[in-house]
Structure formats: structure tokens, C-alpha cells
Design an enzyme around this catalytic site. Sequence first.
Site, PDB file in Angstrom:
ATOM      1  N   ASN A  20       0.846  -1.193   0.000  1.00 18.74           N
ATOM      2  CA  ASN A  20       0.000   0.000   0.000  1.00 18.74           C
ATOM      3  C   ASN A  20       0.887   1.250   0.000  1.00 18.74           C
ATOM      4  O   ASN A  20       1.664   1.467   0.933  1.00 18.74           O
ATOM      5  CB  ASN A  20      -0.882  -0.048   1.263  1.00 18.74           C
ATOM      6  CG  ASN A  20      -1.815   1.132   1.385  1.00 18.74           C
ATOM      7  OD1 ASN A  20      -1.835   2.023   0.543  1.00 18.74           O
ATOM      8  ND2 ASN A  20      -2.601   1.146   2.461  1.00 18.74           N
ATOM      9  N   GLU A  67      -5.813  -5.672  10.648  1.00 19.04           N
ATOM     10  CA  GLU A  67      -4.725  -4.715  10.920  1.00 19.04           C
ATOM     11  C   GLU A  67      -5.023  -3.972  12.216  1.00 19.04           C
ATOM     12  O   GLU A  67      -5.856  -3.057  12.217  1.00 19.04           O
ATOM     13  CB  GLU A  67      -4.635  -3.670   9.801  1.00 19.04           C
ATOM     14  CG  GLU A  67      -4.256  -4.213   8.459  1.00 19.04           C
ATOM     15  CD  GLU A  67      -3.693  -3.116   7.564  1.00 19.04           C
ATOM     16  OE1 GLU A  67      -2.582  -3.304   7.062  1.00 19.04           O
ATOM     17  OE2 GLU A  67      -4.339  -2.067   7.390  1.00 19.04           O
ATOM     18  N   HIS A 127     -10.025   0.667   4.870  1.00 19.05           N
ATOM     19  CA  HIS A 127      -8.737   0.756   5.565  1.00 19.05           C
ATOM     20  C   HIS A 127      -8.906   1.605   6.826  1.00 19.05           C
ATOM     21  O   HIS A 127      -9.750   2.509   6.859  1.00 19.05           O
ATOM     22  CB  HIS A 127      -7.682   1.375   4.631  1.00 19.05           C
ATOM     23  CG  HIS A 127      -6.299   1.235   5.165  1.00 19.05           C
ATOM     24  ND1 HIS A 127      -5.788   2.076   6.129  1.00 19.05           N
ATOM     25  CD2 HIS A 127      -5.321   0.324   4.914  1.00 19.05           C
ATOM     26  CE1 HIS A 127      -4.558   1.696   6.427  1.00 19.05           C
ATOM     27  NE2 HIS A 127      -4.254   0.630   5.693  1.00 19.05           N
TER      28      HIS A 127
END
Length: 221
Positions: free
Chosen positions: A8, A140, A92
Site C-alpha cells: 500500500n 490490521e 482501511h
Amino acid sequence: MSVFILLNCKTFDEGTGENAVKLAEACREVAQSAGVEIAIAPQIPDIYRTAKSVDIPVFSQHVDGAGPGSHTGAIYAKAIKEAGAAGSLINHSERRLTLADIESAAAALKKNKMSSVICVNNVSTAAAAAAFNPTYVAIEPPELIGSGISVSKANPDIITDSVDAAARINPHVKVLCGAGISQGEDLKVAVELGAKGVLLASGIVKADDPKGALYNLVSLI
Ligand code: G3P
């Protein structure tokens, strides 16, 4: 072993514009030499130039669920596909969405036959994301993102628990992990814990030698 690595670029200058193309070239070389799949997620304006220049999967960092029509400013799945994207991140930690928006973005990618990576911050949202049947769920922990401390060492349980929780909801979904990943050992442990690959950013994009850092990343698999 089939391992998926997604780099990313975020909005790091080192991953912006032509730098995204250079990173993609490094990804391609390392992917070919190590026999792993490495994809890159540049900024949306860089998708076209990256996909035109380098033959690796290019992902968007975000997509909306909008269809054709009156949706000014929306990131339309068909448009990023035509720009060369093979898929997109959704939700995200730095681009959080509502549950309804996550579902419609995943559906828009599916409609366009694109891959989806729904990012989540904990085990219960990993289970929720699995219900949308994405290609991948990426766990994450936000506190480890950009920390240089690898999730696979600092919080291995969140990986195994997310793999289990996602599998209970949807046995077809694959789980990635990310946050602080940079070394070969981080990737090796992540895979041993049940992840099908990793999502990573600063450890490679901001490295003095990104290609060398990528070779290190794949050195133990
Ligand atoms: O999207 C990947 C990411 O959030 C992890 O960032 O810098 O900890 O590898 P980083």
C-alpha cells in the site's frame, strides 16, 4: 506455498507518481524471482500509469459502492477497473466506512469481477467482513500500523482468532494481516499463523532500498 503480498503506497511521497511505478517494478522483479504474488495499491490517480507500465496486479486504495449516474466525486468501481485496477482495498483504518458502505463497495467490485480486500481492526469486524464474501479480509490492529512493530510478533492471537472467526462465517474467505510488517520473519510467522499473505506499507515504501526490503520480506518463504 501461495502467498499474497499487497504493498500500500498510502500518500507517501516515496510512493507517489513515478515513484509508484518504480516501486511496482521492484515488486515485479521480486515476485518473479521468489514465485509469490505481489500487488501494489498506489493512489487512485496513479493506478493508470502504474498498470500501464508494470505487469503486476494494481489495486485501488478505496472504492465506493456507487453505480453509474449522479454520484459526483465517487470512486466508481468500473472506472478504476478501466484504469487498470484488479481490485481495491475497502475500509482501511485510514479510510473507515460504515457497514452499509463496506457491503456496497464489496458488491460493486464483485459486479465488475474485481478482487476485494476488506480491512478490519479487530476479530469481530473480521467475522462481519467475512459475511460480505470478499476475496480477502485483512486484519490490521490500528495501534501497530506504521509502528515498525509487527502484528505477527506483537499480537499473534489477533491473526489466529481472525482466521477462525472468518472461517466460521465463510469458509471461502482468505485472511491477510498487516501492521508493522517488514521482515522475512514477519511474513513467515504470519503465514504459520494462518494468514494467506500480508498487507504492508511503510517498511517497504519508506525503506532506503525498497527492492532489497522486498527481497528480505520474501526470503524465508
Ligand atoms: O495498508 C497497510 C498498512 O496499514 C500497514 O502499514 O506501515 O504498518 O506496514 P505499515
